[in-house]
Design a protein around this motif. Structure first.
Motif, short mmCIF file in Angstrom:
data_model
loop_
_atom_site.label_atom_id
_atom_site.label_comp_id
_atom_site.label_asym_id
_atom_site.label_seq_id
_atom_site.Cartn_x
_atom_site.Cartn_y
_atom_site.Cartn_z
N PHE A 58 35.53 -21.94 57.25
CA PHE A 58 34.31 -21.36 56.68
C PHE A 58 34.63 -20.66 55.36
N TYR A 59 35.68 -19.84 55.38
CA TYR A 59 36.03 -19.10 54.16
C TYR A 59 36.55 -20.03 53.07
N ARG A 60 37.21 -21.10 53.46
CA ARG A 60 37.63 -22.09 52.47
C ARG A 60 36.41 -22.68 51.76
N ALA A 61 35.42 -23.04 52.55
CA ALA A 61 34.21 -23.62 51.97
C ALA A 61 33.49 -22.61 51.09
N ARG A 62 33.56 -21.35 51.43
CA ARG A 62 32.84 -20.32 50.67
C ARG A 62 33.57 -19.92 49.38
N TYR A 63 34.88 -19.75 49.46
CA TYR A 63 35.60 -19.15 48.35
C TYR A 63 36.55 -20.07 47.59
N MET A 335 35.39 -9.12 58.36
CA MET A 335 34.56 -8.51 57.33
C MET A 335 35.15 -8.89 55.98
N ALA A 336 34.28 -9.07 55.01
CA ALA A 336 34.72 -9.46 53.67
C ALA A 336 34.08 -8.56 52.64
N LEU A 337 34.88 -8.13 51.68
CA LEU A 337 34.37 -7.35 50.55
C LEU A 337 34.57 -8.17 49.29
N ARG A 355 30.12 -6.21 47.39
CA ARG A 355 29.29 -6.49 48.56
C ARG A 355 30.15 -6.43 49.81
N PHE A 356 29.57 -5.88 50.89
CA PHE A 356 30.23 -5.88 52.20
C PHE A 356 29.51 -6.88 53.09
N LEU A 357 30.29 -7.79 53.69
CA LEU A 357 29.71 -8.80 54.58
C LEU A 357 30.46 -8.78 55.91
N TRP A 358 29.74 -9.10 56.97
CA TRP A 358 30.29 -8.94 58.31
C TRP A 358 29.88 -10.09 59.22
N SER A 359 30.83 -10.52 60.05
CA SER A 359 30.54 -11.51 61.08
C SER A 359 31.14 -11.04 62.40
N ASN A 360 30.31 -10.82 63.39
CA ASN A 360 30.79 -10.44 64.72
C ASN A 360 31.08 -11.72 65.50
N GLY A 361 32.34 -12.12 65.51
CA GLY A 361 32.72 -13.42 66.03
C GLY A 361 33.05 -14.33 64.86
N HIS A 366 28.69 -17.74 63.29
CA HIS A 366 27.68 -16.71 63.07
C HIS A 366 27.33 -16.49 61.61
N GLY A 367 28.13 -17.01 60.69
CA GLY A 367 27.88 -16.77 59.28
C GLY A 367 28.21 -15.33 58.90
N LEU A 368 27.91 -14.95 57.66
CA LEU A 368 28.13 -13.60 57.17
C LEU A 368 26.81 -12.93 56.85
N LYS A 369 26.73 -11.65 57.14
CA LYS A 369 25.52 -10.90 56.82
C LYS A 369 25.90 -9.66 56.02
N GLU A 370 25.10 -9.36 55.00
CA GLU A 370 25.37 -8.20 54.16
C GLU A 370 24.86 -6.93 54.82
#
Length: 489
Positions: A58-63, A335-337, A355-361, A366-370
């Motif tokens: 997921f993070y590879r695809a995002r960043y 969590m990602a900043l 930005r602070f983003l969080w995924s529980n799991g 679940h994706g990331l939510k700000e």
């Protein structure tokens, strides 16, 4: 032709590409599914490895992927989220920092994450030699990405082998502060109120816990034991007792137990894991924002335990944004900043935001939510506001850690300094004459030696004594005089 033009204009109006540019990211990640802490050694399971791998993808695809983007449902925009200048296929180690403590579960999770972040690449795994021979790298082009070990309260060694939250933190005042929770009326009330609840679960847990240990004091250990069993065991003794309501109560009680061990607003040492994590985040992003370290890693990934999440959440006032932050996060949570510039040509610190983003799991599911930090209402903070907010509780060096923890031995002994200013510290190292203490010590030793020699000379003079060579004595003395002294009357 007109309908086509109209369609094109509508598409352009509803879906735009932002000029925003991600400059750097710090990810803090929990390990994947593991075996129970009640039965060491604790190991990462295949399920856990898969959870972490999917999160890394997921993070590879995002960043990392050249076409990285995220869509926002609120404004129907597609934003480019790839990190500026990061290599898409071959891992460039100077651009990455992947760390984990010396812990089997966390180190293995980080290793899996690294490989899913940059999968094997045949292009990067072959080489043509001078004699014309082509050599293929082993394991299908496996990319060698080191997982560096860290030793800090945010990710202490052996944290997944210890059921005690502060067991390996090394922070004296944090241990004292956490232990004080067990003396509070709140804890004692919960301990008494839930005694029957835990005793009723003995048929389920009696292979590991007995009547004296099946209490709220072991609330996390009991939850962990049952949670692992519900994931992996085809049959559980007296499983009829594990209703949905009971499982929820186990989780809620364990979360209450661990939250109070990890954070207390009036006792900063208790949240040392969150303070150290904040210091690591600030140091990493600051190196990118200030631009004074062009070789600073752009993507920082650290693996750690759930307790560090809780401590950071409390310090960053995230429960004000959602009560979910009080709970123990799921396996492979992250969590990602993000450090973001408004455009590629506006990268001065005053232009940047966080930005602070969080995924529980796992983020793949679940994706990331700000979420807003520091009790603010907006989810995006200017870099200067973010830096000011996190600096209030961040611990970024050994001296700061020693001060918060009250430690005076080991490394802290070597780093102990006076709380006064450098000038007054320098002054305290000098006497009233301005001579430094080391020099004064040498002078004092020489004066003492001179005094001793002077006294010896005075004794010889007044006593009528004289010094005689040992060889002279040996020649003139008989056997009976062998024991006489060299100084004779």
């Amino acid at each position: 032709m007109l309908p086509k033009l109209l369609l094109a204009s509508l598409t352009a109006a509803t879906t735009t590409v932002s000029a925003e540019q991600v400059l750097g990211v710090y990810i803090f990640h929990r390990h994947g599914d593991r075996t129970s802490k009640a039965w060491p050694p604790v190991n990462l399971t295949p399920l856990g490895a898969q959870q972490v791998a999917s999160s890394a993808s997921f993070y590879r695809a995002r960043y990392i992927s050249s076409s990285s983007s995220s869509s926002s449902s609120s404004d129907n925009t597609n934003t480019n989220t790839s990190i500026a200048g990061i290599s898409a296929d071959a891992a460039v180690l100077s651009q990455l920092s992947i760390t984990a403590p010396v812990d089997n579960v966390l180190q293995n999770s980080a290793a899996v994450f690294a490989q899913a972040l940059y999968p094997p690449s045949k292009a990067a795994g072959s080489q043509k030699l001078a004699n014309g021979t082509t050599v293929e790298a082993p394991l299908g082009g496996y990319q060698y990405i080191p997982v560096n070990a860290v030793t800090s309260s945010a990710s202490s060694a052996g944290s997944e082998s210890s059921a005690w939250l502060q067991g390996s933190s090394g922070c004296s005042d944090a241990v004292v502060s956490s232990n004080s929770y067990f003396l509070t009326p709140e804890y004692l009330d919960t301990l008494n109120r839930t005694h029957g609840f835990y005793q009723d679960l003995l048929p389920v847990i009696n292979s590991t816990f007995n009547a004296s240990t099946a209490t709220f004091k072991n609330g996390y250990s009991i939850f962990d034991y049952i949670n692992v069993a519900t994931i992996h065991n085809a049959s559980i003794p007296s499983s009829n007792l594990l209703t949905n309501s009971t499982l929820k109560s186990l989780y809620d009680l364990a979360s209450t137990h661990e939250w109070n061990l990890a954070y207390n607003a009036s006792e900063p040492p208790r949240a040392i894991a969150g303070s150290v994590l904040a210091g690591q985040i600030l140091t990493a992003l600051e190196a990118i924002a200030d631009g004074d370290k062009p070789t600073a890693p752009r993507l920082n990934v650290q693996f750690g335990a759930y307790g560090a999440f809780m401590a950071f959440f409390g310090l960053a006032q995230l429960p004000a944004a959602s009560e979910d932050f009080y709970g123990i996060c799921d396996y492979a949570s992250s969590m990602a900043l993000e450090l973001v510039a408004p455009s590629a040509d506006r990268t001065s610190p005053d232009d940047l935001s966080v930005r602070f983003l969080w995924s529980n799991g796992t983020a793949a599911e679940h994706g990331l939510k700000e979420y807003p930090l520091f009790g603010q209402s907006q989810t995006t903070l200017s870099w200067n506001d973010f830096k000011a907010g996190i600096s209030k509780f961040a611990v970024a060096d050994t001296q700061g850690w020693c001060k918060v923890c009250g430690n005076t031995d080991g490394t802290c002994a070597a780093n102990a300094t006076d709380a006064s200013s450098p000038a007054s510290q320098q002054s305290s190292d000098k006497g009233s004459s301005g001579i430094s203490r080391p020099v004064a010590g040498v002078i004092g030793a020489l004066v003492t030696l001179a005094v001793i020699l002077g006294l010896e000379a005075l004794v010889l003079l007044l006593g009528g004594l004289r010094l005689v060579k040992k060889s002279t004595l040996a020649g003139g003395a008989g056997a009976g005089a062998a024991g006489e002294t060299a100084a004779k009357a």
